[in-house]
Design a protein around this motif. Structure first.
Motif: not given
Length: 472
Positions: A182-205
């Motif tokens: 469960v922890t891995k799944i949650m971490d994976s989801d969190k990482k995906i969300m964070e990467e998604q948000q980071s990539d979006k910000e990086k894309l805009e930048e």
């Protein structure tokens, strides 16, 4: 009036004064001769006045010429001042053009560098575009993954929770495994969300960076092009000003050249006017000498009239004897050596030449005589080349101290001229014998060294002949 006439008349008058033939003339003949002499003197006086007017007129022309020279000189000085100012302006324009050329070169270098930067930025933009594309692909993949997870949750009714998964463990080891999963799944989801948000910000930048860099480079390029265009306009204006100044300088140079030519013409004209004046003054001197001799002849004739009155009271025979004696004296007075001798012992330094280059004025002028040079062994004494009467003794323009003697040889009149003397030992109207010292060699007038300029004129003055053809 031709000088030949002046000299010939002078000779006849001088012979009249020195002759005793008047004793044989009647009173009526003497009256007639006096009247003729007075009429001739009146004519000479009139001509002398005319020459005096000519001299005055020449003086006025010389003064006018000198005024023009002064005005022309001032104009040349003004042109020189304008030229100096124009030269300074041209120098300033050339410096401005050089500075502008340097700025244009610098701007062109900056444009070249900017173009290189633009090319580099284009490459970076292409790289960013590729990165953006990859980010967009990542973001799209994550979004698809997230959509699938959401879809799976929805399909399960949305009741499944990570807590239930953990609590459903059958043993402690199963619990640990479930919790870890469960922890891995949650971490994976969190990482995906964070990467998604980071990539979006990086894309805009990245997009903003690309636009900013592109805008900055484009603005810089436009500014440099505008600066270059402005500098090109400044340069064109400076070149036009330089061309205008060059035209002004060319015009001033031409004006100066014209004024210098005019100045040279005026100086030549002044020299010619001075020569005309000197020639007129010389002629006036001859006329004055002739008038003085006529006056002497008139006085002599008046004395002879008185003598005739006295002789009339004496016996006819005695009067006749005196007339015979006078006739024989006249005959003797007209005799003499008919040949010309060298007037000095100096060697010939310059021959008679109608087309000689003048040593002082550097122009072709006739050399109407023969020059004899000075030497220490007695060549300084000047002798009469033949017997005659001094028709002129004094200063004569470029000839300096000058003596002119008239001669009657074999029924023909001659005139000899001795110029550039340092001193004169005879005077006008004086009778001289061949070989008699009349002056001393010198370098007066237009002369480069001590010498004698000797002329022979056959038939009277202004008829120069080669002296060497007449000397013994």
């Amino acid at each position: 009036m031709k000088r030949f006439y002046l000299v010939l008349t002078f000779v006849m008058l001088s012979l009249f004064i020195s002759s005793n033939s008047v004793f044989a003339e009647s009173k009526s003949e003497l009256n007639e001769k006096i009247n003729g002499l007075e009429e001739e003197k009146s004519q000479i006086d009139e001509e002398a006045n005319g020459i005096k007017s000519k001299v005055n007129e020449t003086d006025e022309k010389i003064a006018e010429n000198q005024g023009e020279q002064k005005e022309t000189k001032n104009e040349i000085e003004e042109i020189d001042s304008d030229l100096e100012s124009t030269q300074a302006q041209l120098k300033a324009k050339q410096d401005e053009i050089a500075t502008t050329n340097n700025k244009i070169a610098e701007t062109e270098d900056e444009i070249s560098k900017t173009e290189s930067e633009i090319e580099k930025l284009k490459e970076e933009i292409e790289e960013l575009k590729e990165e953006i594309k990859q980010l967009e692909e990542k973001i799209a993949a994550r979004e698809e993954l997230l959509k699938n997870r959401l879809r799976a949750i929805q399909q399960n009714g949305g009741n499944t929770s990570y807590l239930e998964v953990i609590l459903g463990a059958q043993s402690f080891g199963d619990f640990i495994n479930r919790a870890t999963a469960v922890t891995k799944i949650m971490d994976s989801d969190k990482k995906i969300m964070e990467e998604q948000q980071s990539d979006k910000e990086k894309l805009e930048e990245s997009k903003l960076t690309v636009e900013a860099n592109k805008k900055e480079v484009e603005e810089k390029q436009v500014a440099l092009e505008e600066n270059k265009e402005e500098l090109e306009g400044t340069k064109a204006s400076l070149v036009a000003q330089q061309q205008e100044l060059n035209q002004i300088k060319s015009t001033l140079d031409q004006q100066k050249s014209n004024k210098q030519s005019l100045m040279a013409e005026l100086e030549t004209e002044e020299e010619e006017l001075h020569e005309i004046k000197l020639s007129a003054q010389e002629e006036q001197q001859l006329l004055n000498a002739q008038a003085a001799n006529i006056q002497k002849a008139i006085a002599q004739a008046e004395k002879e009239k008185q003598k005739i009155d006295q002789l009339a009271k004496q016996e006819a025979q005695k009067s006749q004897e005196q007339g015979s004696s006078s006739s024989s004296q006249t005959s003797a007075s007209n005799g003499g050596n008919r040949d010309f001798i060298k007037p000095t012992t100096g060697r010939v330094t310059s021959h008679f030449n109608p087309n000689r280059l003048h040593p002082i004025y550097n122009v072709v002028r006739p050399h109407n005589g023969t020059d004899f040079g000075w030497r220490a062994s007695g060549a300084s004494n000047i002798k009469a080349s033949a017997s005659g009467v001094v028709s002129y003794a004094g200063w004569m323009g470029g000839y300096g101290n000058t003596i002119m003697i008239t001669h009657s040889i074999n029924g023909k009149t001659y005139a000899t001229l001795y110029a550039h003397l340092s001193s004169i030992h005879v005077s006008s109207s004086q009778s001289v014998s061949q070989g008699q010292q009349i002056g001393v060699m010198g370098s007066t007038g237009s002369s480069t060294a001590r010498h004698l300029h000797f002329e022979i004129h056959a038939g009277g003055y202004k008829n120069p002949v080669n002296p060497m053809n007449y000397l013994n």
